[in-house]
Design an enzyme around this catalytic site. Structure first.
Site, PDB file in Angstrom:
ATOM      1  CB  SER A  41      -0.971   0.127   1.193  1.00 14.03           C
ATOM      2  OG  SER A  41      -1.745   1.025   1.270  1.00 14.03           O
ATOM      3  CB  CYS A  66      -1.678  -7.670  -8.493  1.00 12.20           C
ATOM      4  SG  CYS A  66      -1.917  -8.042 -10.297  1.00 12.20           S
ATOM      5  NE  ARG A  72      -3.681  -7.812  -2.925  1.00 11.35           N
ATOM      6  CZ  ARG A  72      -4.787  -8.131  -3.510  1.00 11.35           C
ATOM      7  NH1 ARG A  72      -5.527  -7.767  -4.631  1.00 11.35           N
ATOM      8  NH2 ARG A  72      -5.570  -8.856  -2.388  1.00 11.35           N
ATOM      9  CB  CYS A 117      -5.101 -11.836 -14.734  1.00 18.00           C
ATOM     10  SG  CYS A 117      -4.730 -12.815 -13.379  1.00 18.00           S
ATOM     11  CB  CYS A 133      -0.147  -9.362 -16.365  1.00 17.38           C
ATOM     12  SG  CYS A 133       0.849 -10.125 -15.077  1.00 17.38           S
ATOM     13  CB  CYS A 167       1.633 -14.921 -10.210  1.00 17.07           C
ATOM     14  SG  CYS A 167       0.224 -14.275  -9.464  1.00 17.07           S
ATOM     15  CB  THR A 205      -5.202   1.267   6.684  1.00 17.64           C
ATOM     16  OG1 THR A 205      -4.292   0.896   5.697  1.00 17.64           O
ATOM     17  CG2 THR A 205      -4.510   0.543   7.878  1.00 17.64           C
TER      18      THR A 205
END
Length: 597
Positions: free
Chosen positions: A97, A569, A345, A572, A540, A566, A381
């Site tokens: 984040s 995130c 992400r 896809c 991606c 990978c 958060t």
């Protein structure tokens, strides 16, 4: 069915071979192994354990729920077994984040967090907002009431905060299980959630059992909290099974780098947000740049967010991010520094309109699994933590009322209670900001609307704007799309994708079925490549998807899935035009190994 004028076939339950008789998709969640002779004599029994509450996901919401449950149990002198399962190898290892946080939920949960050494110390000291042009910037006033105003907030490395919360949870008596991937939702005979099962291990890439095969374990609970974050694998399933969502979620992808910069350029506590260039006026997105001092290091968190409702299949969010860093006002802050981290992400942007029903028999959704990110403020958060705490209170009260012999509870009060907190009230007030950017005026219209109806009216307008079609349905055919020119990386300020992925620490056991599963192996070629130009190779942020020459016929292409790259995130799973890609959990411990991202 038809997509953009091209007739598609029905997705067949029988997948097709693609190259030399090999399957692209071999994962057992798609390819039924009950009829596979290689599995005929394999013992498929699973061991089980019983808890009062099982929490899937060791992020801010899940850990806050766990800590609050144990606080309530201790106060009531009640035995309560609470467990958190987390797919990362360490707590906080998959957390990524910006991040600027409000501490109001932390203040409620652990009032003495400063004395306990929480890694929350860099207060915001100055800030700016601007619209970027190609070479210039137009300042936007920052004053109380502007959603992105950050006076009184803290810049943090959220992965470190989550790691600390994990330590507090263990100290409170929570059983914290990292490196455990929850792969399946279990149900009782009456349809209520019974708990979860962890993933099987020891399966080869071809889908066959290896010598070290071990069946997953079942975790049974009176209540299961799904706290997986945005587009969680199991959360997605319960949303569908219990028909919890009345309006579709819309998403963005956030890309981030961590830089150690020249101390002479460092401004600890400085926060900057921009919109505009390099994105077109009709593309929602923007940047963040936060200066933080951590253990004497002059650090900058720099990131870029692109809404996943974009139409042009040629758009590449990663390359847009790299291009953004070349802007004169950004490059001057980073030049001479060293990039030490990268990650990406997906994030929820649907807000109030997309909040689902939050509870169901045997469980509930918290945090970003429920969609509580406030995209107008670019914060989630505090909302995630508060939702976990409110869920914990409703669950504990229900357990107290029903007694120790109850098999399953439905924490209905959680849904009602959380809607009376600042979590949902904030989202309701800002509900129209994100969709106001979807007009032909783009971010200009969004800024005008936000100024008129939020800054001065605090969202009291009686209407609620919609988000339109789902993100995956908004791509146009590549033949109708504008080509986009991206400059080559220089290796100093801008970087190629695989060099960036190497900074994530990502790894998966190579000999396991790809966890990026396809419902039909032919759709990537017959639809995605033929109609949309293969957008998965661009959306991606980790180079997982490549269209490469077919080994059988080099004049043709095949999709290669580099699952080992990978970074979890979920982009896809969201943006695939036909929703043919289904992200499922790999073996526990796989994925990125973020260090305080």
């Amino acid at each position: 069915m038809r997509i953009s004028g091209v007739t598609l076939f029905r997705v067949s339950s029988q997948l097709r071979n693609v190259v030399n008789g090999q399957w692209t998709t071999t994962h057992y969640t798609v390819k039924d192994r009950s009829s596979d002779p290689r599995w005929k004599d394999v013992d498929m029994a699973r061991e089980s354990d019983v808890f009062d509450v099982v929490i899937v996901g060791g992020g801010p919401s899940g850990l806050s729920a766990a800590i609050r449950l144990r606080q309530l149990a201790e106060k009531a002198q009640k035995e309560l077994r609470v467990c958190v399962v987390e797919k990362a190898s360490v707590i906080g290892g998959h957390t990524l984040s910006g991040a600027v946080i409000e501490t109001r939920a932390l203040d409620e949960l652990i009032p003495n967090w400063k004395e306990l050494g929480a890694p929350v110390h860099q207060q915001v000291t100055s800030e700016s907002i601007a619209i970027l042009t190609k070479t210039g910037r137009i300042p936007v006033p920052v004053f109380p009431g502007v959603p992105l105003a950050n006076h009184g907030n803290y810049i943090v490395r959220l992965g470190k905060v989550v790691q600390w919360l994990g330590e507090q949870a263990e100290a409170a008596g929570v059983e914290v299980w990292p490196e455990i991937a929850a792969s399946e939702v279990l149900y009782n005979e009456d349809g209520s959630v019974k708990g979860i099962a962890t993933n099987d291990v020891g399966i080869g890439k071809d889908g066959a059992p290896k010598d070290g095969f071990a069946r997953g374990m079942e975790f049974h609970a009176k209540c299961t909290i799904f706290a997986e974050g945005c587009r969680g694998h199991l959360s997605k399933q319960v949303l569908d099974k219990f028909d919890l969502r009345s309006h579709a979620m819309t998403y963005g992808i956030g890309l981030k780098e961590l830089w150690e910069i020249d101390p002479a350029k460092h401004r600890p506590g400085y926060v900057e947000h921009t919109m505009g260039w390099p994105l077109n006026v009709d593309q929602y997105g923007g940047s963040f740049l936060y200066h933080i001092e951590d253990a004497g290091q002059p650090l900058v968190s720099v990131g870029f967010v692109v809404a996943l409702d974009y139409a042009n299949p040629n758009l590449n969010p990663y390359k847009e991010f790299q291009k953004y860093k070349t802007h004169p006002s950004i490059s001057k802050q980073l030049e001479g520094g060293k990039r030490i981290g990268y990650g990406a992400r997906a994030l929820n942007e649907g807000g109030f309109q997309s909040i689902p029903k939050l509870h169901f028999p045997g469980g509930c959704l918290v945090g970003c699994s429920a969609g509580f990110l406030n995209v107008a403020k670019l914060k989630g958060t505090h909302s995630a933590m508060k939702s976990g705490m409110v869920a914990a209170e409703a669950i504990f009260e229900e357990l107290q009322q029903k007694g120790d012999d109850v098999q399953t509870i439905d924490p209905a009060d959680y849904d009602k209670n959380v809607r009376d907190t600042y979590v949902v009230k904030e989202l309701k007030a800002t509900r129209n900001i994100r969709p106001s950017f979807n007009t032909s005026l783009g971010y200009i219209g969004g800024l005008i609307y936000s100024g008129l109806f939020y800054v001065f009216g605090r969202g009291i307008e009686p209407w609620t704007l919609g988000h339109g079609k789902k993100d995956n349905e908004k791509l146009i055919p590549v033949k109708d799309a504008t080509e986009i020119d991206y400059p080559k990386p220089d290796g100093k300020l801008t970087f190629d994708l695989l060099t960036s992925v190497s900074l994530t620490g990502t790894n998966h056991t190579e000999d396991q079925p790809a966890h990026l599963t396809l419902k039909n192996d032919q759709v990537p070629l017959d639809v995605n490549l033929a109609v949309f130009g293969g957008p998965e190779a661009r959306f991606c942020p980790a180079g997982v998807y490549e269209f490469v020459p077919s080994e059988a016929d080099e004049s043709k292409k095949r999709l290669q899935i580099n699952a080992q790259n990978c970074i979890h995130c979920k982009t896809c799973d969201i943006k695939d035009p036909h929703q043919n890609i289904n992200w499922v959990t790999p073996e526990g411990g796989g994925g990125p190994k973020y260090e305080g991202m």
